[in-house]
Motif scaffolding. Structure first.
Motif, PDB file in Angstrom:
ATOM      1  N   GLN A   1      40.540  41.347 131.576  1.00 40.78           N
ATOM      2  CA  GLN A   1      41.021  39.966 131.510  1.00 40.78           C
ATOM      3  C   GLN A   1      42.501  39.979 131.142  1.00 40.78           C
ATOM      4  O   GLN A   1      42.981  40.885 130.462  1.00 40.78           O
ATOM      5  N   GLU A   2      43.212  38.978 131.598  1.00 41.54           N
ATOM      6  CA  GLU A   2      44.672  38.960 131.449  1.00 41.54           C
ATOM      7  C   GLU A   2      45.096  38.724 129.997  1.00 41.54           C
ATOM      8  O   GLU A   2      44.373  38.134 129.201  1.00 41.54           O
ATOM      9  N   GLY A   3      46.322  39.176 129.694  1.00 45.30           N
ATOM     10  CA  GLY A   3      46.928  38.912 128.391  1.00 45.30           C
ATOM     11  C   GLY A   3      46.804  40.083 127.447  1.00 45.30           C
ATOM     12  O   GLY A   3      46.034  41.026 127.679  1.00 45.30           O
ATOM     13  N   PRO A   4      47.541  40.033 126.350  1.00 45.25           N
ATOM     14  CA  PRO A   4      47.512  41.136 125.375  1.00 45.25           C
ATOM     15  C   PRO A   4      46.288  41.110 124.478  1.00 45.25           C
ATOM     16  O   PRO A   4      45.906  42.139 123.918  1.00 45.25           O
ATOM     17  N   ARG A   5      45.684  39.929 124.300  1.00 49.26           N
ATOM     18  CA  ARG A   5      44.547  39.832 123.391  1.00 49.26           C
ATOM     19  C   ARG A   5      43.320  40.533 123.978  1.00 49.26           C
ATOM     20  O   ARG A   5      43.189  40.730 125.190  1.00 49.26           O
ATOM     21  N   GLY A   6      42.386  40.860 123.080  1.00 47.90           N
ATOM     22  CA  GLY A   6      41.139  41.474 123.504  1.00 47.90           C
ATOM     23  C   GLY A   6      40.024  41.145 122.539  1.00 47.90           C
ATOM     24  O   GLY A   6      40.260  40.726 121.402  1.00 47.90           O
ATOM     25  N   ILE A   7      38.787  41.331 123.007  1.00 52.40           N
ATOM     26  CA  ILE A   7      37.601  41.088 122.186  1.00 52.40           C
ATOM     27  C   ILE A   7      36.780  42.371 122.123  1.00 52.40           C
ATOM     28  O   ILE A   7      36.501  42.991 123.150  1.00 52.40           O
ATOM     29  N   LEU A   8      36.415  42.777 120.927  1.00 52.73           N
ATOM     30  CA  LEU A   8      35.435  43.835 120.743  1.00 52.73           C
ATOM     31  C   LEU A   8      34.104  43.200 120.356  1.00 52.73           C
ATOM     32  O   LEU A   8      34.072  42.217 119.603  1.00 52.73           O
ATOM     33  N   MET A   9      33.042  43.756 120.880  1.00 50.51           N
ATOM     34  CA  MET A   9      31.711  43.192 120.642  1.00 50.51           C
ATOM     35  C   MET A   9      30.751  44.294 120.213  1.00 50.51           C
ATOM     36  O   MET A   9      30.766  45.399 120.771  1.00 50.51           O
ATOM     37  N   SER A  10      29.930  44.004 119.223  1.00 48.23           N
ATOM     38  CA  SER A  10      28.858  44.899 118.798  1.00 48.23           C
ATOM     39  C   SER A  10      27.530  44.321 119.289  1.00 48.23           C
ATOM     40  O   SER A  10      27.219  43.158 119.023  1.00 48.23           O
ATOM     41  N   TYR A  11      26.765  45.134 120.008  1.00 48.10           N
ATOM     42  CA  TYR A  11      25.514  44.707 120.632  1.00 48.10           C
ATOM     43  C   TYR A  11      24.387  45.453 119.929  1.00 48.10           C
ATOM     44  O   TYR A  11      24.236  46.654 120.086  1.00 48.10           O
ATOM     45  N   MET A  12      23.575  44.711 119.148  1.00 47.60           N
ATOM     46  CA  MET A  12      22.561  45.319 118.297  1.00 47.60           C
ATOM     47  C   MET A  12      21.169  44.808 118.634  1.00 47.60           C
ATOM     48  O   MET A  12      21.004  43.655 119.042  1.00 47.60           O
ATOM     49  N   PHE A  13      20.180  45.670 118.438  1.00 42.03           N
ATOM     50  CA  PHE A  13      18.799  45.388 118.787  1.00 42.03           C
ATOM     51  C   PHE A  13      17.891  45.505 117.556  1.00 42.03           C
ATOM     52  O   PHE A  13      18.238  46.146 116.577  1.00 42.03           O
ATOM     53  N   GLY A  14      16.708  44.916 117.653  1.00 42.85           N
ATOM     54  CA  GLY A  14      15.634  45.167 116.703  1.00 42.85           C
ATOM     55  C   GLY A  14      15.974  44.900 115.255  1.00 42.85           C
ATOM     56  O   GLY A  14      16.560  43.868 114.914  1.00 42.85           O
ATOM     57  N   ASP A  15      15.597  45.847 114.392  1.00 42.06           N
ATOM     58  CA  ASP A  15      15.791  45.657 112.951  1.00 42.06           C
ATOM     59  C   ASP A  15      17.267  45.475 112.601  1.00 42.06           C
ATOM     60  O   ASP A  15      17.607  44.697 111.702  1.00 42.06           O
ATOM     61  N   VAL A  16      18.147  46.214 113.279  1.00 41.14           N
ATOM     62  CA  VAL A  16      19.579  46.071 113.006  1.00 41.14           C
ATOM     63  C   VAL A  16      20.029  44.652 113.333  1.00 41.14           C
ATOM     64  O   VAL A  16      20.755  44.007 112.557  1.00 41.14           O
ATOM     65  N   ALA A  17      19.579  44.134 114.481  1.00 41.09           N
ATOM     66  CA  ALA A  17      19.946  42.775 114.885  1.00 41.09           C
ATOM     67  C   ALA A  17      19.451  41.745 113.879  1.00 41.09           C
ATOM     68  O   ALA A  17      20.171  40.810 113.505  1.00 41.09           O
ATOM     69  N   ARG A  18      18.216  41.920 113.418  1.00 39.01           N
ATOM     70  CA  ARG A  18      17.665  40.971 112.455  1.00 39.01           C
ATOM     71  C   ARG A  18      18.389  41.048 111.123  1.00 39.01           C
ATOM     72  O   ARG A  18      18.621  40.022 110.470  1.00 39.01           O
TER      73      ARG A  18
END
Length: 384
Positions: A235-252
């Motif tokens: 995506q354009e521009g200097p900014r960025g997004i980091l995302m953590s994708y968690m499942f199961g017990d960690v997600a809860r």
């Protein structure tokens, strides 16, 4: 014809039945269409987006790609071929891998750069006022002439020859069925569990990790199993997004944390992976599927497999059933399309659905990360 639920399975069923000349109404409890297909645009700047649900599309998913082509929606690579991927495991040195080593067969997966919600929105636009939102169905009565659905706060009634129920099983008990569904179907409902997913997003003023040759992707088990995505890499521009994708017990566990602490905690987590990133962190948010009204979970568990419980999809008189849980491709848009088309074809045998016009090659699912042995709650899609 009545369709309960405006997720992808309900939308595709309604769309194809309308194309075959049927009069269809969709009743959706939430105030938007798409079900678990949702694109986040806030609180991000500069037009940056990230996904809360489906994001990546394998080339073998012909129905998903077919409808993308049908509506003229652009796709682009999901994963980047630039920079290195990071693997961080407890008690081990950090490992950096090239895209070819890290990605394997997933290198050709694609996404919808405008946002995955462009796909359900295209169906909804084509269906027009046949889609009614904000009207939960509370009762379904079947008799010798068809089905009557009671819906909305005013308890209006709508009669149809057939009804397709696409409601996730986590919330299907909000609907009273009269007469009750068969014992075999209810047993299949009870036997199916759902997976919980939480995603945390942090926006950065600049993509500082790229200065170190990293692309912002990888995985970590330092705070429990987590895929790390950089959804804004193209995506354009200097900014960025980091995302953590968690499942199961960690997600809860993350979702149960004080909401005011989640983003600051993950700014620190990401700084441990990408040193110095906290200095350019701006804001963030999180999304837990298990907390979403009228949905209640991320996707149906892979076990027991659909083949063990065909009752999940079998019609009961004029009532038909669809949703990713009633397919062999649980957790994928492809599964929603498969089930919606199957339910529609039970009503009209002419329904077949759009398949990809492009040449696609079925790539078997491969193990994306070859160092995950021993990590609990590894998603089934990572297993070859």
């Amino acid at each position: 014809m009545i369709v309960v639920g405006a997720g992808l399975s309900g939308l595709v069923a309604a769309y194809e039945l309308v194309r075959e000349g049927h009069d269809v109404r969709i009743l959706e409890a939430r105030n938007s269409v798409g079900g678990r297909v949702q694109t986040l645009r806030e609180p991000f700047d500069d037009g940056l987006i990230a996904e809360t649900g489906p994001a990546r599309i394998p080339p073998s998913h012909d129905l998903t790609l077919g409808y993308i082509d049908h509506f003229g929606i652009e796709t682009s690579p999901f994963y980047t071929q630039d920079g290195e991927y990071l693997i961080a495991r407890v008690g081990q040195d950090r490992v950096r891998e090239t895209p070819s080593d890290y990605l394997g067969g997933t290198a050709s997966w694609v996404k919808i750069p405008a946002g995955t919600d462009a796909l359900p929105n295209a169906f909804a636009e084509a269906l027009g006022d046949r889609v009614q939102t904000g009207v939960p169905v509370t009762k379904v009565v079947r008799d010798e002439t068809g089905v009557v659905a009671t819906y909305g706060s005013a308890e209006e009634k709508l009669r149809g020859n057939h009804l397709i129920c696409t409601v996730p099983l986590t919330v299907i008990d909000h609907i009273e069925f009269d007469p009750v569904l068969s014992a075999a179907k209810l047993a299949a409902f009870d036997d199916l569990a759902y997976s919980d997913v939480t995603r945390v997003y942090v926006q950065y003023a600049k993509r500082s990790w790229e200065d170190d040759g990293l692309n912002g992707w990888g995985f970590s088990d330092l705070w429990g199993y987590s895929e790390i995505w950089h959804p804004t890499w193209n995506q354009e521009g200097p900014r960025g997004i980091l995302m953590s994708y968690m499942f199961g017990d960690v997600a809860r566990g993350v979702a149960a944390t004080d909401p005011d602490l989640i983003v600051p905690e993950f700014i620190n987590h990401f700084d441990g992976l990408f040193p110095g990133s906290s200095e350019v962190a701006e804001r963030g948010t999180y999304f837990a599927w298990q907390h979403q009204p009228w949905i209640g979970a991320a996707f149906a568990a892979y076990n027991p497999p659909f083949s063990d419980h065909p009752e999940l999809a079998s019609p009961e008189g004029p009532i038909h059933f669809a949703g990713e849980h009633a397919s062999g491709n649980r957790g994928w848009m492809q599964g929603a399309f498969e089930s919606g088309l199957r339910a529609a074809s039970e009503i009209d045998s002419n329904v077949t659905g759009e398949r990809a016009s492009r040449v696609t090659v079925a790539i078997p699912r491969r193990q994306m990360l070859r160092r995950i042995a021993g990590i609990p709650n590894v998603p089934a899609w990572l297993v070859p």
